[in-house]
Design an enzyme around this catalytic site. Structure first.
Site, PDB file in Angstrom:
ATOM      1  N   GLU A 160    -120.326 -16.028  33.251  1.00 46.23           N
ATOM      2  CA  GLU A 160    -120.627 -14.786  33.087  1.00 46.23           C
ATOM      3  C   GLU A 160    -119.496 -14.238  33.766  1.00 46.23           C
ATOM      4  OE1 GLU A 160    -122.143 -12.499  31.417  1.00 46.23           O
ATOM      5  OE2 GLU A 160    -123.384 -12.245  32.556  1.00 46.23           O
ATOM      6  N   THR A 190    -120.213  -3.435  32.090  1.00 43.79           N
ATOM      7  CA  THR A 190    -121.091  -3.963  33.784  1.00 43.79           C
ATOM      8  C   THR A 190    -120.787  -3.701  34.257  1.00 43.79           C
ATOM      9  OG1 THR A 190    -122.503  -5.610  31.956  1.00 43.79           O
ATOM     10  CG2 THR A 190    -122.670  -5.896  34.695  1.00 43.79           C
TER      11      THR A 190
HETATM   12  N1  HSE Z   1    -128.624  -8.039  36.486  1.00 40.32           N
HETATM   13  C1  HSE Z   1    -127.259  -7.901  35.663  1.00 40.32           C
HETATM   14  C2  HSE Z   1    -127.331  -6.224  35.811  1.00 40.32           C
HETATM   15  C3  HSE Z   1    -127.816  -7.373  34.223  1.00 40.32           C
HETATM   16  O1  HSE Z   1    -128.173  -4.846  35.647  1.00 40.32           O
HETATM   17  O2  HSE Z   1    -126.049  -5.229  36.411  1.00 40.32           O
HETATM   18  C4  HSE Z   1    -126.469  -7.224  33.820  1.00 40.32           C
HETATM   19  O3  HSE Z   1    -125.704  -8.421  34.126  1.00 40.32           O
END
Ligand code: HSE
Length: 293
Positions: free
Chosen positions: A120, A168
């Site tokens: 990831e 993201t």
């Molecule tokens: N927890 C992460 C965010 C999930 O909200 O950025 C996405 O990778």
């Protein structure tokens, strides 16, 4: 050859930023692996054109390197990238589970989650385990620095995916650096409520526990039609609605009898805002599974 299916996931659930995640029934990525002298990757399916096949830049390639398990890896994407439904995590999770079985490494669930989180990191810049954990373990998951746990739950969910992309990286860029103490207190209350709701299979508690005032409002601005979609879902019977992961998908909890109406209302509200969308009706689902050898 060995084939693994790993599901889409929804991280955060509002009050559990970078902590909570949940496996969805669908969509899913399907990954096939064969032993090879060096790792090569082929990607097909939803949004394949946006995914690098260079093993150094692909989540699956990073997982193969972490496991020292070179393979020819075929990824059939069911979860499109930049969706808020854990696309890169599903590929990383499926690859970790597949290579672990192919090379008979017998890693624990925690170890598989850690390896997949490294994959990831290759695309998001930071290792977040809140999508890979539910994609591997299934259920509702809680991730902390010191480990992860998973709880089976049966709560109806609707994940509505608009035809827009939010990266993201961009969504993390709008997260405030600090929060007021009363908002922190509110978040703790919501997170505890949501966790209790998952353990009791109680859609009302899960929905109430999604409420969060720091990260969610900042990210909502990146999603066209967000407020209208939330209002429509609530009017149709959703017990709670929030951004799914980093967005743009929106996730709602509801009672079983309202699930179809909530899904239709969310799609219609997006369409009224000029955005095509589709809804996935789901429960809290299972984790990655080996489909065949
Ligand atoms: N927890 C992460 C965010 C999930 O909200 O950025 C996405 O990778």
């Amino acid at each position: 050859m060995l084939t693994v299916r790993a599901p889409a996931t929804s991280a955060n659930l509002g009050s559990g930023f970078d902590v909570f995640g949940v496996a969805l029934d669908r969509p899913a990525d399907v990954v096939s692996v064969e032993r090879a002298d060096e790792t090569t990757i082929e990607v097909s399916g939803a949004g394949a054109q946006y995914i690098p096949e260079d093993p150094r830049k692909n989540t699956a390639g990073v997982v193969a390197r972490e496991l020292d398990a070179p393979a020819h890896i075929r990824i059939d994407k069911g979860v499109r990238p930049s969706s808020g439904l854990g696309s890169s995590a599903a590929s990383a999770a499926a690859t970790a589970v597949a290579l672990d079985a192919l090379y008979e490494r017998n890693l624990t669930g925690d170890e598989l989650v850690r390896v997949a989180a490294e994959g990831e990191a290759a695309v998001s810049g930071e290792a977040h385990a809140d999508n890979v954990a539910p994609s591997i373990l299934g259920g509702f998951t809680v991730v902390r620095d010191d480990g992860v746990f998973s709880v089976d739950a049966d709560v109806p969910l609707v994940a509505c995916l608009p035809d827009i992309a939010v990266s993201t990286r961009d969504a993390r860029g709008v997260v405030p650096e600090s929060a007021a103490m009363d908002d922190v207190v509110h978040t703790v209350g919501s997170a505890a409520t949501l966790t209790a709701g998952m353990q009791r299979d109680d859609p009302a508690l899960v929905g109430r526990g999604m409420d969060e005032r720091v990260v969610t409002p900042a990210r909502a601005k990146l999603i066209d039609g967000y407020d209208d979609v939330c209002a429509a879902a609530t009017d149709a019977g959703a017990t709670g609605v929030t951004v799914s992961g980093a967005g743009p998908a929106i996730i709602a909890a509801c009672y079983p009898a309202r699930q179809r109406a909530v899904a239709a209302a969310m799609v219609e509200a997006f369409e009224d805002a000029g955005v095509d969308a589709r809804a996935y009706r789901s429960t809290v689902g299972s984790g990655a599974e080996i489909l065949g050898e």
